[in-house]
Design a protein around this motif. Structure first.
Motif, short mmCIF file in Angstrom:
data_model
loop_
_atom_site.label_atom_id
_atom_site.label_comp_id
_atom_site.label_asym_id
_atom_site.label_seq_id
_atom_site.Cartn_x
_atom_site.Cartn_y
_atom_site.Cartn_z
N PRO A 484 -15.44 35.44 -5.11
CA PRO A 484 -14.19 35.54 -4.02
C PRO A 484 -13.34 35.66 -5.22
N SER A 485 -12.01 36.10 -5.15
CA SER A 485 -11.32 36.37 -6.00
C SER A 485 -9.49 36.43 -5.33
N SER A 667 -8.41 23.88 -12.91
CA SER A 667 -8.69 23.06 -11.55
C SER A 667 -7.20 22.38 -11.35
N SER A 668 -6.78 22.62 -10.19
CA SER A 668 -6.01 21.93 -8.97
C SER A 668 -6.52 21.29 -8.64
N ILE A 669 -7.73 20.67 -9.14
CA ILE A 669 -8.43 19.45 -7.72
C ILE A 669 -8.44 18.69 -8.89
N GLU A 670 -8.60 18.78 -9.93
CA GLU A 670 -9.03 17.87 -11.39
C GLU A 670 -7.81 17.65 -11.64
N ASP A 691 -14.16 26.74 -8.05
CA ASP A 691 -13.23 26.79 -6.65
C ASP A 691 -12.50 28.12 -5.54
N GLU A 692 -12.42 29.33 -6.16
CA GLU A 692 -11.83 30.02 -4.86
C GLU A 692 -12.51 29.85 -4.10
#
Length: 809
Positions: A484-485, A667-670, A691-692
């Motif tokens: 994924p991209s 990463s926005s998550i971290e 993440d993607e």
């Protein structure tokens, strides 16, 4: 005879509270509780419980109100198992290994009125309460619990948290308090949780009757004599210590409490108090066996050990016996209360998925007297082999609620995935049902070879974890046809389907899109269950794709697939399944717990990730296998905690443990961008591909294209949040299975990337070299450089033309 009513002369509700009353009268001057320098008699324990029960009334505790406690195995937690029901309440002993979100969920779901917190877990409790306060679900009907601190009774720390301290409540209570009288033995006494098996919490409620019978059943089954000395090496939050929290009082025994289950503390207490009985998981065996000479004490009389979970390996049992331990294996579930040993069990429970009614389900008794080949109705997750005649098995089990799902295609051709480039090969995805009755199904993704698939082998890929997705981590992050991209898929130039037909399986159920409609399956998943399900999957998958049945077949995987792959291959060989299994290949595999995990120290040091001083303490004070064992047992010792913290601090949480040389994924998550403000990714490898993948596989159009559904979960995740895997299975060595496979003619290929710190190549080399020597395999191709074109791909060595362990860049 029908006119004989119940009366005080012929009937009393069954409750384990009476165990304590009797102990105070019969064993009044005998030691009840020992904790370091603290000693109580049964008369004193009874009076302390009365005082605490009286003080609980000041918190407006009434019948069926929940009192939660977050504490290790200390006297306070033991006393609360009697004091809370003596006040009419229901005790909820919370797993101290849970994260703040899970603790908050339990407090919310149970509607706990009072929350007792040991000083050691103040930070965890504070975070959980903060989550409760900030939760949108908090309403006027749900008030925050009153908080009581439990300071160390022998060496008070002076910690401040909450409104009261435990000993203050004991001191202010009235020892003449008249305890709550149980009128109905089916009333609840304890509320336990299975660690959150789905997005909604699941509770298990034990009744007074159930605990009374379960406690007696387990001490009778274990043949526990009167006045035992019982050491608390099993957490009391595990099914209330398998109901021994009440059972020891029934035998007038002595409870030896332990704050930490370290080798030094266990040996010291065993020798000092002449311990006769203890319960534990097999992981505690390793703690005892790995004790340093100065930590050990001579055991002068036998110690009976009741061990639960996966059966300990024979090698462990052989090592334990000379030390003075006699082992009995037990098995149980939170839903069943006390454990079952010697192939018998006496368990009573209610299983609820909401708090509105403690008997939300209608349990039906099952009673069998077995002296023939006829058997009881089987629980698929608790199959017991009877070895002795005329054993009574009595269990009251909850009815199961099955999730109703729509019809799911068993084998679906996927014409194209959203955003993919044009390709010539075929793709398939869908479900194979493993258990029709339990509605358990495994999800797969199958990509045929790019060219001439009819002549190419079939390769099954399994990711590790345990509990991580082979489709997410394997197919879309590593070697599948696409990566994924953003909103599209890019073609992967290193896809394995250039050379093989690739089958990716999400296993066990609960991982990725795989599911079990009966979510009690998730509470106890083992290597054996996973291997059996994987074999059933293959048998039924080949029925859907018969053209591949005679094809050369290889099973591959990485990390914990060091268990999955050889275990499945062994089952195939043993079952004589009509698969054309040619070989297995496992990368950076977990094969032998101590060797593989302890090689991490040398890896970190040799790659410059830790200092010389840290390397020294990481190999002398506390190694990584010790840290893993202690963490899994829920009690990380102070020395090991200090070593672990120092290693983590030097390595940094931003280094990818699976490839220590990769760039950092912002990463926005971290929220790493807030920490690394000036860093920008400029490399050619997409380090954020995971993440993607998460974003891509949660898209509605992607789920439709894959014929996938989210069953019992809110979203697809790389590693499962619902599967509670039996982590003691990590200790099982799979090296003997590799030996059997080699002897049966199955080729074995072991490869390790030298940038992976999770299961480093140094450990793999040691294990493989040892196996080659054990089997007498000679080196047929000496250790040499392995080239791919003009590039050095790694190094390889071949034993007996079957066992090459290359290191791959």
């Amino acid at each position: 005879m029908d006119q004989l009513p119940k009366c005080d002369a012929n009937y009393v509700p069954l409750t384990p509270i009476n165990f304590l009353k009797r102990a105070a009268k019969v064993y009044g001057n005998r030691l009840s509780v020992v904790y370091e320098g603290i000693h109580f008699t049964w008369q004193q324990t009874y009076e302390r419980c009365l005082c605490l029960a009286d003080s609980l009334r000041s918190f407006d505790i009434s019948k069926n109100d929940v009192v939660s406690v977050l504490a290790p195995n200390i006297p306070a937690l033991y006393e609360m198992h009697f004091a809370v029901p003596m006040a009419g309440g229901v005790i909820n002993a919370i797993n101290t290994r849970l994260n703040p979100n899970h603790v908050a969920t339990i407090l919310r779901h149970s509607e706990a009125k009072v929350f007792f917190v040991d000083y050691q877990f103040v930070q965890l409790a504070r975070q959980a309460l903060q989550i409760l306060m900030e939760s949108e679900s908090i309403s006027s009907k749900l008030a925050l619990p009153s908080v009581v601190l439990i300071d160390d009774i022998e060496s008070p720390t002076g910690a401040i948290f909450g409104e009261w301290e435990y000993e203050q409540l004991v001191r202010k209570g009235n020892p003449g308090h008249i305890p709550f009288e149980v009128q109905d033995e089916w009333d609840p006494i304890a509320l336990n949780y299975t660690s959150g098996t789905t997005s909604e919490p699941k509770g298990v409620v034990y009744s007074h009757r159930g605990v009374f019978l379960g406690s007696l059943g387990v001490i009778i089954g274990w043949e526990m004599a009167s006045e035992p000395v019982y050491m608390w090496s099993l957490p009391m939050f595990h099914c209330n210590g398998w109901t021994f929290a009440w059972g020891i009082a029934a035998r007038g025994g002595t409870n030896v409490c332990l704050r930490n289950t370290t080798a030094k503390d266990m040996y010291r207490n065993i020798a000092q108090h002449r311990v006769t009985h203890m319960c534990c998981a097999p992981i505690v065996f390793n703690i005892l066996l790995e004790a340093k000479p100065e930590e050990r004490r001579e055991i002068t009389s036998p110690v009976q050990i009741l061990v639960g979970g996966a059966p300990p390996p024979a090698s462990l049992l052989e090592k334990m016996k000379p030390l003075g331990f006699h082992v009995t294996h037990s098995y149980g579930l939170t839903e069943l209360g006390s454990g079952a040993q010697r192939d018998s069990e006496l368990d009573v429970c209610h299983h609820v998925d909401r708090k509105d009614h403690y008997s939300a389900l209608s349990p039906k008794p099952i009673l069998c007297l077995r002296n023939t080949n006829r058997s009881c109705p089987q629980n698929p997750y608790l199959q017991m082999q009877q070895k002795e005649p005329w054993i009574v098995i009595a269990a009251i089990c909850a009815s199961l609620i099955f999730l109703t799902t729509g019809s799911i295609s068993e084998a679906g051709k996927t014409v194209a995935l959203p955003g993919q480039p044009t390709v010539s090969f075929q793709q398939y995805a869908g479900y194979i049902t493993i258990d029709e009755q339990q509605k358990r199904a495994l999800f797969y993704y199958f990509a045929e070879a790019e060219t001439d698939p009819a002549t190419k082998p079939l390769v099954l890929w399994l990711n590790g974890g345990p509990g991580c997705s082979s489709i997410g981590a394997g197919a879309f992050c590593e070697h599948g046809p696409f990566k994924p991209s953003g909103e599209i898929l890019l073609k992967n130039d290193y896809s394995w389907n250039k050379e093989a037909n690739m089958l990716y399986l999400e296993s066990p159920a609960g991982v990725g899109f795989s599911y079990s409609a009966n979510d009690s399956f998730y509470t106890y998943v083992t290597d054996e269950i996973t291997a059996q399900d994987n074999l059933v999957f293959l048998e039924r998958w080949f029925d859907e794709f018969p053209e591949y049945k005679g094809r050369d077949f290889f099973i591959t995987g990485e990390s914990y697939a060091g268990h999955y792959v050889p275990q499945l291959a062994t089952l195939i060989v043993q079952s004589k399944a009509k698969f054309n299994l040619k070989g297995i290949a496992i990368g950076n595999p977990l094969l032998e717990f101590n060797t593989d995990f302890n090689s991490r120290a040398e890896f970190f040091w040799s790659h410059g990730l830790i200092s010389d001083d840290t390397y020294e303490i990481f190999t002398t004070v506390c190694n990584y296998s010790q840290i893993r064992r202690q963490y899994q047992s829920g009690s990380l010792s102070l020395p090991c905690s200090a070593v672990n913290s120092q290693v983590s601090r030097e390595v940094s949480k931003y280094v990818d443990a699976y490839d220590v040389t990769l760039d950092v994924c912002l990463s926005s998550i971290e929220s790493q961008s807030q920490v690394l403000k000036q860093m920008e990714y400029t490399g050619t490898i997409d380090v954020c591909v995971e993440d993607e993948t998460i974003k891509y596989l949660n898209r509605k159009d992607v789920l439709e294209a894959l014929h996938a559904q989210l069953v019992g979960v809110d979203q697809w995740t790389v590693c499962s949040d619902v599967v509670k895997y039996e982590m003691e299975n990590l200790e099982i060595s799979t090296v003997p299975l590799l030996a059997k496979l080699l002897k049966s003619g199955i080729r074995v290929h072991v490869y390790s990337g030298d940038q992976d710190s999770v299961i480093p190549l140094t450990g793999t080399r040691t294990v493989v070299n040892g196996l080659a020597k054990e089997l007498g395999l000679n080196t047929t191709v000496p250790y040499r450089t392995w080239f791919q074109g003009k590039q050095v791909a790694g190094w390889t060595q071949v034993y007996g033309k079957q066992l090459p362990p290359p290191t791959v860049y």
